[in-house]
Motif scaffolding. Structure first.
Motif, PDB file in Angstrom:
ATOM      1  N   GLN A  95      41.579  93.096  54.908  1.00 28.39           N
ATOM      2  CA  GLN A  95      40.303  93.356  55.561  1.00 28.39           C
ATOM      3  C   GLN A  95      39.690  92.061  56.077  1.00 28.39           C
ATOM      4  N   LEU A  96      39.852  90.968  55.314  1.00 24.81           N
ATOM      5  CA  LEU A  96      39.310  89.689  55.760  1.00 24.81           C
ATOM      6  C   LEU A  96      40.048  89.153  56.987  1.00 24.81           C
ATOM      7  N   CYS A  97      41.301  89.586  57.185  1.00 24.87           N
ATOM      8  CA  CYS A  97      42.019  89.182  58.397  1.00 24.87           C
ATOM      9  C   CYS A  97      41.288  89.646  59.649  1.00 24.87           C
ATOM     10  N   ALA A  98      40.616  90.795  59.561  1.00 21.84           N
ATOM     11  CA  ALA A  98      39.853  91.288  60.705  1.00 21.84           C
ATOM     12  C   ALA A  98      38.717  90.331  61.031  1.00 21.84           C
ATOM     13  N   TRP A  99      38.066  89.787  59.996  1.00 23.19           N
ATOM     14  CA  TRP A  99      37.003  88.795  60.208  1.00 23.19           C
ATOM     15  C   TRP A  99      37.580  87.486  60.754  1.00 23.19           C
TER      16      TRP A  99
ATOM     17  N   ASN B 267      41.696  94.194  65.312  1.00 30.01           N
ATOM     18  CA  ASN B 267      41.037  92.928  65.618  1.00 30.01           C
ATOM     19  C   ASN B 267      42.000  91.820  66.002  1.00 30.01           C
ATOM     20  N   THR B 268      43.146  91.770  65.366  1.00 30.49           N
ATOM     21  CA  THR B 268      44.088  90.717  65.781  1.00 30.49           C
ATOM     22  C   THR B 268      44.626  91.001  67.178  1.00 30.49           C
ATOM     23  N   SER B 269      44.828  92.279  67.506  1.00 24.63           N
ATOM     24  CA  SER B 269      45.305  92.628  68.855  1.00 24.63           C
ATOM     25  C   SER B 269      44.254  92.289  69.903  1.00 24.63           C
TER      26      SER B 269
ATOM     27  N   HIS C 136      47.982  87.504  63.445  1.00 24.95           N
ATOM     28  CA  HIS C 136      48.478  88.789  63.936  1.00 24.95           C
ATOM     29  C   HIS C 136      49.705  89.238  63.140  1.00 24.95           C
ATOM     30  N   THR C 137      50.436  88.268  62.582  1.00 22.54           N
ATOM     31  CA  THR C 137      51.682  88.562  61.879  1.00 22.54           C
ATOM     32  C   THR C 137      51.492  88.686  60.369  1.00 22.54           C
TER      33      THR C 137
ATOM     34  N   GLU D 112      51.455  94.239  63.173  1.00 29.07           N
ATOM     35  CA  GLU D 112      50.883  95.383  63.878  1.00 29.07           C
ATOM     36  C   GLU D 112      51.772  96.612  63.722  1.00 29.07           C
ATOM     37  N   THR D 113      53.081  96.414  63.775  1.00 28.99           N
ATOM     38  CA  THR D 113      54.012  97.528  63.629  1.00 28.99           C
ATOM     39  C   THR D 113      53.871  98.189  62.267  1.00 28.99           C
ATOM     40  N   MET D 114      53.809  97.373  61.215  1.00 32.55           N
ATOM     41  CA  MET D 114      53.693  97.930  59.868  1.00 32.55           C
ATOM     42  C   MET D 114      52.361  98.653  59.683  1.00 32.55           C
ATOM     43  N   GLN D 115      51.284  98.072  60.172  1.00 31.75           N
ATOM     44  CA  GLN D 115      49.978  98.724  60.029  1.00 31.75           C
ATOM     45  C   GLN D 115      49.941 100.029  60.823  1.00 31.75           C
TER      46      GLN D 115
END
Length: 397
Positions: free
Chosen positions: A257-261, A336-338, A373-374, A379-382
């Motif tokens: 979740q913090l990756c989104a921030w 968010n990373t995308s 992003h990785t 992204e594929t796994m999520q």
């Protein structure tokens, strides 16, 4: 403090939906102190560290005085930080630099959180207070050379031998691995085949770590390749609450979740750089902001940044209520990373040739977002995880 309420981002433009007005004084305090640190300490010097692939030790020493390490762990010398404040801290650190933000993410979100969630009382008392002060550095060793997305299949082994455990295996992409005083090592018990967690201290015989070289992303933080050869640790160094991969996964939900921030911080940096540059840059006798196509691109960037903010704020609220499901954290990270990649690519293009120069603070963020992003699930796994959740059909195989 009101004159510093610039919004959830670095400029008045970024907080278009006025989300900062919903912050209480404590949350605003964390935002402001981290922002001031980034603006006055990080941004003036970070390009050099990034270009030299040098870890910014002086910044870490100054960071220790901010009282922001701990990501909401209760007690043990950790500051009281709610999920929204934690997100704001990570956003601002990454607005400054992804390497420094990643260092804190590993320290607080992975190493300290693992000990807080799975460690014994003695382990918590031993490690968490000095780690909160940054007197001690931690690392989190899960990923292996052959196991990234399928880390559940990790091969590092743990064999019980009397009152000790013997660890053998390899780890890769381990942030802080070469500088850590304690490394949380996840290994598979040879007897019951369950994944367990161990605390391996610096200097333990058979533990070897080397800095990975040649990175084009997060260059100012050191990831390690680790070899564990007959590493012997006492039973007292096994985390009693870490008895399956599910226990490890619980730690990863919060950090995902913090990756989104983190991604939001990078996007804000790119958007602000593009706004500032377009306003100052003169072409054909007028500023770039006078051109319709430039305004269109800036508005679309702002729309993406605003959507990212809304994802972040809602996931923080759900986390505060204990209602943040792993699929929601993963979707926020995916989105968010995308979007950050898109915003930063637009910013780099708007700056023209200057966009590839470190002085303009875009290309560094554009490259750093690739790592975020990785890691913590691609992204594929999520996508597969969220897809399984909404369709009740697994498409992994």
């Amino acid at each position: 403090m009101d004159d510093l309420r610039l919004g959830i981002g670095a400029s008045r433009h970024t907080d278009y939906f006025k989300l900062s007005e919903q912050l209480d004084e404590t949350q605003l305090s964390y935002l402001v102190r981290t922002r001031e640190f980034v603006d006055h300490e990080v941004l003036p010097v970070i390009n050099g560290y990034w270009e030299r692939a040098e870890f910014p030790w002086p910044l870490v020493e100054k960071l220790a005085g901010l009282g922001i390490i701990g990501d909401g762990i209760e007690g043990y010398g950790c500051p009281s930080i709610d999920p929204l404040s934690a997100g704001l801290i990570h956003m601002e650190l990454h607005r400054g630099d992804g390497s420094l933000g990643t260092f804190v993410g590993v320290q607080s979100g992975l190493a300290m959180r693992s000990i807080a969630a799975c460690g014994s009382e003695e382990q918590k008392q031993t490690w968490l207070p000095p780690m909160a002060r940054l007197d001690k550095i931690g690392a989190f060793a899960l990923t292996e050379p052959e196991h990234g997305s399928d880390s559940v299949g990790l091969e590092t082994s743990a064999r019980r031998d009397g009152d000790s455990w013997v660890l053998n295996g390899s780890k890769r992409w381990i942030g802080n691995g070469t500088i850590a005083d304690v490394v949380v090592v996840w290994a598979r018990d040879a007897e019951d085949e369950q994944v367990k967690g161990f605390l391996v201290e610096k200097g333990t015989s058979g533990f070897r770590a080397r800095v990975m070289e040649g990175k084009g992303s997060l260059r100012a933080v050191w990831q390690a390749e680790i070899e564990l050869t007959e590493v012997r640790v006492d039973e007292a160094h096994r985390m009693p609450g870490a008895n399956s991969f599910d226990d490890c996964a619980e730690v990863l939900v919060a950090t995902r979740q913090l990756c989104a921030w983190m991604a939001l911080g990078h996007a804000v940096a790119g958007f602000d750089a593009a706004m500032d540059y377009a306003a100052k840059r003169q072409q054909f006798g007028k500023s770039l902001t006078s051109f319709q196509l430039v305004q269109q691109r800036l508005v679309h960037m702002l729309a993406d940044v605003t959507a990212m903010q809304l994802y972040c704020v809602q996931t923080a609220r759900l986390a505060s209520e204990g209602a943040l499901a792993p699929t929601l954290a993963g979707l926020a990270k995916l989105h968010n990373t995308s979007k950050a990649r898109t915003v930063l690519a637009e910013a780099r293009d708007l700056l023209g040739g200057n966009g590839v120069l470190l002085d303009f603070h875009v290309i560094r963020h554009m490259l750093d977002i690739e790592a975020i992003h990785t890691f913590e699930g691609t992204e594929t796994m999520q996508t597969l995880i969220a897809g399984r959740d909404i369709t009740d059909i697994s498409a992994f195989t």
